[in-house]
Design a protein around this motif. Structure first.
Motif, PDB file in Angstrom:
ATOM      1  N   THR A   1      10.753 -51.636-135.373  1.00  0.00           N
ATOM      2  CA  THR A   1      11.226 -51.544-133.994  1.00  0.00           C
ATOM      3  C   THR A   1      12.713 -51.197-133.981  1.00  0.00           C
ATOM      4  O   THR A   1      13.406 -51.332-135.000  1.00  0.00           O
ATOM      5  N   PRO A   2      13.259 -50.760-132.843  1.00  0.00           N
ATOM      6  CA  PRO A   2      14.701 -50.480-132.764  1.00  0.00           C
ATOM      7  C   PRO A   2      15.554 -51.690-133.140  1.00  0.00           C
ATOM      8  O   PRO A   2      16.666 -51.544-133.654  1.00  0.00           O
ATOM      9  N   GLN A   3      15.039 -52.890-132.897  1.00  0.00           N
ATOM     10  CA  GLN A   3      15.766 -54.111-133.245  1.00  0.00           C
ATOM     11  C   GLN A   3      15.579 -54.494-134.714  1.00  0.00           C
ATOM     12  O   GLN A   3      16.091 -55.517-135.154  1.00  0.00           O
TER      13      GLN A   3
ATOM     14  N   LEU B   1      18.208 -51.242-136.217  1.00  0.00           N
ATOM     15  CA  LEU B   1      17.553 -50.334-137.165  1.00  0.00           C
ATOM     16  C   LEU B   1      18.364 -49.059-137.337  1.00  0.00           C
ATOM     17  O   LEU B   1      18.628 -48.632-138.471  1.00  0.00           O
ATOM     18  N   ASN B   2      18.754 -48.458-136.233  1.00  0.00           N
ATOM     19  CA  ASN B   2      19.540 -47.223-136.317  1.00  0.00           C
ATOM     20  C   ASN B   2      20.879 -47.472-136.986  1.00  0.00           C
ATOM     21  O   ASN B   2      21.355 -46.643-137.783  1.00  0.00           O
TER      22      ASN B   2
ATOM     23  N   ASN C   1      14.907 -42.902-144.791  1.00  0.00           N
ATOM     24  CA  ASN C   1      15.228 -43.693-143.603  1.00  0.00           C
ATOM     25  C   ASN C   1      14.253 -44.841-143.379  1.00  0.00           C
ATOM     26  O   ASN C   1      13.849 -45.146-142.257  1.00  0.00           O
ATOM     27  N   GLN C   2      13.883 -45.493-144.482  1.00  0.00           N
ATOM     28  CA  GLN C   2      13.092 -46.708-144.420  1.00  0.00           C
ATOM     29  C   GLN C   2      13.937 -47.861-144.943  1.00  0.00           C
ATOM     30  O   GLN C   2      14.783 -47.671-145.821  1.00  0.00           O
ATOM     31  N   THR C   3      13.701 -49.043-144.450  1.00  0.00           N
ATOM     32  CA  THR C   3      14.432 -50.220-144.917  1.00  0.00           C
ATOM     33  C   THR C   3      13.608 -50.971-145.960  1.00  0.00           C
ATOM     34  O   THR C   3      12.387 -50.827-146.041  1.00  0.00           O
TER      35      THR C   3
END
Length: 276
Positions: A163-165, A220-221, A251-253
């Protein structure tokens, strides 16, 4: 094995001991220096004949041989060696043993795959670990020049479609934060957010986002572009641990846990200092 340089004082002691030895057994000492090689060869031949004659007079029985063998200490088993290492350096994660050699780790059933790492020697990717963690699919082990396991680096599976968060990332991070704090203690969280692009006067949420990762609606961004950094450190007996949120090239955590045995690191540093 370390190599030590003889200091002037150590060299002086060596010379003094040689002189003392010469005084106590002057005939042997000066014989080695003064007599010719021919003389020495003849002396050795005579000594060999005498030694052979003495051996013929002796009755060396099998019981005597067995007695000598019985006094020879039995080789230490792998289990005993690992127990001794654990007593000296403490327990390592994933069922491993701090201070174990590459050979010892392989004998435990672990598969070591060479994995070069910058600034580290004898580094490997490890598979078939004794006690793996389900969330961490990739593990690296570092043995260093001394061939002693002193670093364990565990990477979690990649977290996609977050999610964005960054709620998925935070959930996994917080889960292991609590566990590591419970085991090692001394938890210190470090969270920073570059706010140069935020207008704090016109963005009420900007200040909160900079204070806590859970309060950042765009975490996240911010993690992906490098604006946000989130990690924590822990400290147990002879062990230092870091837990961090990282980003890969797609671009994965993912979550990373870095364990280091401080006692072995200190020993390695002392060995380097002795060699200087």
């Amino acid at each position: 094995m370390t190599h030590k340089l003889l200091s002037c004082s150590a060299l002086g002691l060596f010379l003094l001991s040689s002189v003392a030895f010469a005084q106590e057994g002057s005939s042997d000492f000066y014989q080695n220096i003064l007599f010719s090689e021919d003389y020495e060869q003849q002396q050795q031949e005579n000594q060999a004949k005498n030694s052979a004659a003495e051996l013929l007079k002796k009755d060396i029985s099998a019981t005597n041989v067995l007695a000598v063998d019985a006094n020879t200490p039995a080789p230490q088993t792998l289990s005993q060696a690992l127990d001794d290492l654990e007593k000296e350096y403490g327990s390592a994660p994933l069922g491993l043993v701090w201070g174990a050699s590459m050979s010892d780790i392989e004998k435990m059933g672990v598969r070591l795959i060479p994995q070069p790492m910058k600034d580290y020697t004898n580094s490997f990717m490890a598979e078939k670990l004794p006690n793996p963690l389900k969330d961490f699919s990739t593990v690296y082990l570092v043995f260093g020049d001394a061939n002693k396991l002193y670093r364990v680096l565990a990477h979690s599976d990649m977290i996609s479609n977050d999610t964005p968060q960054a709620s998925k990332t935070l959930e996994l991070y917080n889960q292991y934060y609590k566990l590591l704090d419970k085991k090692y203690g001394n938890a210190q969280q470090n969270y920073s957010l570059t706010t140069q692009n935020l207008d704090l006067n016109f963005s009420p949420n900007a200040s909160a986002a900079a204070q806590s990762p859970e309060s950042n609606p765009n975490l996240l961004n911010d993690l992906l572009n490098g604006s946000a950094v989130l990690y924590a450190t822990f400290g147990g007996e002879n062990v230092g641990v870091a837990l961090a949120v990282n980003v890969d090239g797609n671009n994965q955590t993912y979550i990373e846990i870095d364990y280091r045995n401080l006692k072995i690191l200190n020993e390695n540093e002392l060995n380097v200092l002795e060699a200087l």
